[in-house]
Scaffold this motif. Structure first.
Motif: not given
Length: 388
Positions: A338-343
Motif C-alpha cells: 500500500i505504500g513506502a516508508i518515509g519520514s
C-alpha cells in the motif's frame, strides 16, 4: 250411436270382402265354390296376426342385435380404457423411478461440490450442539413409504439424504462459528459486538424474494436453522479476516512501542498510540488485514498516511509514508503493498508509525500481530481444506 257405428263398420268390411263365387271344371263337371265375407275376414285377420307377429319378432331380433353390439363396443372401450390406464400407471412408475434416479445423481453432485469447497461434512454429534438429527425418523419414513407405496421409496430415500445433508451443513457452520468466536475472544474482542456491527440493517433494502421449502409457502425449521447458522458463520469469519494479522513492515527493529514514552522532540512524558517500525526510505508497507482504503493523504503529526477500514469499527493507520500505492475505496487483502516508508510529518527519521483503532480508540497492535497469525491458523482449521 254405438250400434250405428258397429253396423257401419260391418258394412264397410263387407264392401271390402264381398261374397265371392268361383267355379271349377273337372272331368267335364262344373263345381261352384262360394267364399263368404266372414271367411274372408277371418282369413285376413289370421294373416294380419301372423304378419304382426313376424314384424314384432324381427324388431325384437334387430333390437337385441343392436343392444348386443352396443354392449360389446362398450366392453371393448372399457377394456381399452383399462389397458390405457394400466400402461400409463406403468409409465408413470417408470418415470417416478427415473425421476428419483435423477434426483439422487443431483444430490451426489451437490454433496461432492460442497465437500470440494468446505471439506467433508461432519456427521457426528457433539455434546452441547443443538443441531437436529432426523436420521432415525427419516429411516422410519423410508420404511413406511416403501411398504405402502413401493414406487415412491426412491423419493423417500432422497428426502432422507437431503435432510441429513442440511443438518450436517448446519453442524459444520456452527463449528466454524465457534472456532471464529474463540479466536476473536482470544484477541480481546467481543464476537457478539462484532456480529452486531457487521449485521447492521440500517442501510439495506431490495425486493422481497420469499424463500420457502413447501408448496404452501412455509419454510422447514431445519432449513431455516441452516440459513441462520451460515449467516452467523459468514459474519464471524468476515470479522476475523479484518483483524490485523500481517506485519505491515519488517519487524527487525521496533523503535518505539505502544503506550507511555518520552516524547522524542520534547523529552516529556507522552502517550504513543501505535508501534514504530524503523526502516529505510522506500521500504515496502503492507496492509495488516483485509479491508478497504478509507483515507489517503496528510494528517497533522502523521504526515503522509493511509487508513484502512476493516469493518466492525476496526481501522488501521500507516503514517510518515514516502509514497502511496493505494487509492481511496480500493479493496485490499492482508499483505497487499500500500505504500513506502518515509519520514513525513512529525518524525525524527524514516520509519512506519502503525496504529490499530477500534471505534476510533487506539489499542496495542502487538497482541494482534503476535497472536493473530496463530489464532487465525487454528480458527481456519475448519475452513475449506482444513479439519472439520
Amino acid at each position: 250411436m254405438k250400434v250405428a257405428t258397429a253396423g257401419g263398420m260391418q258394412s264397410r268390411l263387407r264392401a271390402v270382402f264381398p261374397e265371392r263365387e268361383f267355379f271349377m271344371r273337372s272331368q267335364g263337371q262344373v263345381r261352384f265354390i262360394k267364399i263368404s265375407s266372414r271367411l274372408q275376414m277371418a282369413v285376413a285377420g289370421v294373416v294380419a296376426l301372423l304378419l304382426a307377429a313376424w314384424i314384432v319378432t324381427m324388431a325384437s331380433v334387430a333390437i337385441s342385435q343392436i343392444l348386443s353390439t352396443r354392449n360389446r363396443l362398450a366392453l371393448l372401450n372399457r377394456e381399452a380404457d383399462v389397458a390405457s390406464a394400466e400402461s400409463r400407471v406403468s409409465a408413470y412408475r417408470k418415470n417416478l423411478d427415473a425421476t428419483a434416479a435423477d434426483l439422487a445423481r443431483r444430490q451426489d453432485f451437490i454433496e461432492k461440490m460442497v465437500e470440494s469447497q468446505v471439506g467433508e461434512l461432519p456427521a457426528d454429534a457433539k455434546a452441547g450442539e443443538t443441531v437436529s438429527n432426523s436420521s432415525s425418523e427419516a429411516k422410519r419414513t423410508v420404511d413406511k413409504v416403501s411398504a405402502a407405496l413401493p414406487e415412491a421409496a426412491g423419493l423417500a430415500r432422497i428426502e432422507a439424504r437431503q435432510l441429513a445433508f442440511v443438518e450436517n451443513m448446519t453442524r459444520l457452520a456452527d463449528r466454524r462459528s465457534e472456532r471464529a468466536s474463540s479466536a476473536i475472544r482470544a484477541l480481546g474482542l467481543n464476537p457478539e459486538t462484532m456480529i452486531a456491527q457487521l449485521d447492521d440493517k440500517s442501510a439495506q433494502g431490495g425486493p422481497l424474494m420469499h424463500l420457502a421449502t413447501s408448496a404452501d409457502g412455509s419454510l422447514d425449521p431445519r432449513f431455516r436453522r441452516l440459513g441462520l447458522s451460515l449467516a452467523r458463520m459468514g459474519l464471524l469469519e468476515r470479522g476475523l479476516s479484518g483483524i490485523p494479522n500481517t506485519l505491515p513492515a519488517s519487524m527487525e527493529f521496533i523503535s518505539s512501542g505502544f503506550g507511555y514514552r518520552s516524547d522524542p522532540f520534547t523529552g516529556e512524558g507522552a502517550f504513543h498510540a501505535g508501534l514504530d517500525f524503523k526502516g529505510p526510505i522506500g521500504a515496502p508497507i503492507y496492509a495488516a488485514a483485509k479491508g478497504k482504503v478509507a483515507f489517503v493523504g496528510q494528517r497533522q503529526g502523521y504526515g503522509n498516511c493511509i487508513e484502512i477500514d476493516h469493518g466492525n469499527g476496526l481501522m488501521t493507520r500507516y503514517a510518515h509514508m514516502s509514497a502511496f500505492h493505494a487509492t481511496v475505496g480500493q479493496p485490499v487483502k492482508a499483505g497487499a503493498l500500500i505504500g513506502a516508508i518515509g519520514s513525513s510529518g512529525r518524525s525524527t527519521g524514516p520509519h512506519l508509525h502503525f496504529e490499530v483503532r477500534i471505534n476510533d480508540r487506539p489499542v496495542n497492535p502487538r497482541p494482534f500481530l503476535e497472536a493473530a497469525p496463530h489464532v487465525l491458523e487454528e480458527a481456519r482449521a475448519g475452513s475449506p481444506g482444513g479439519r472439520n
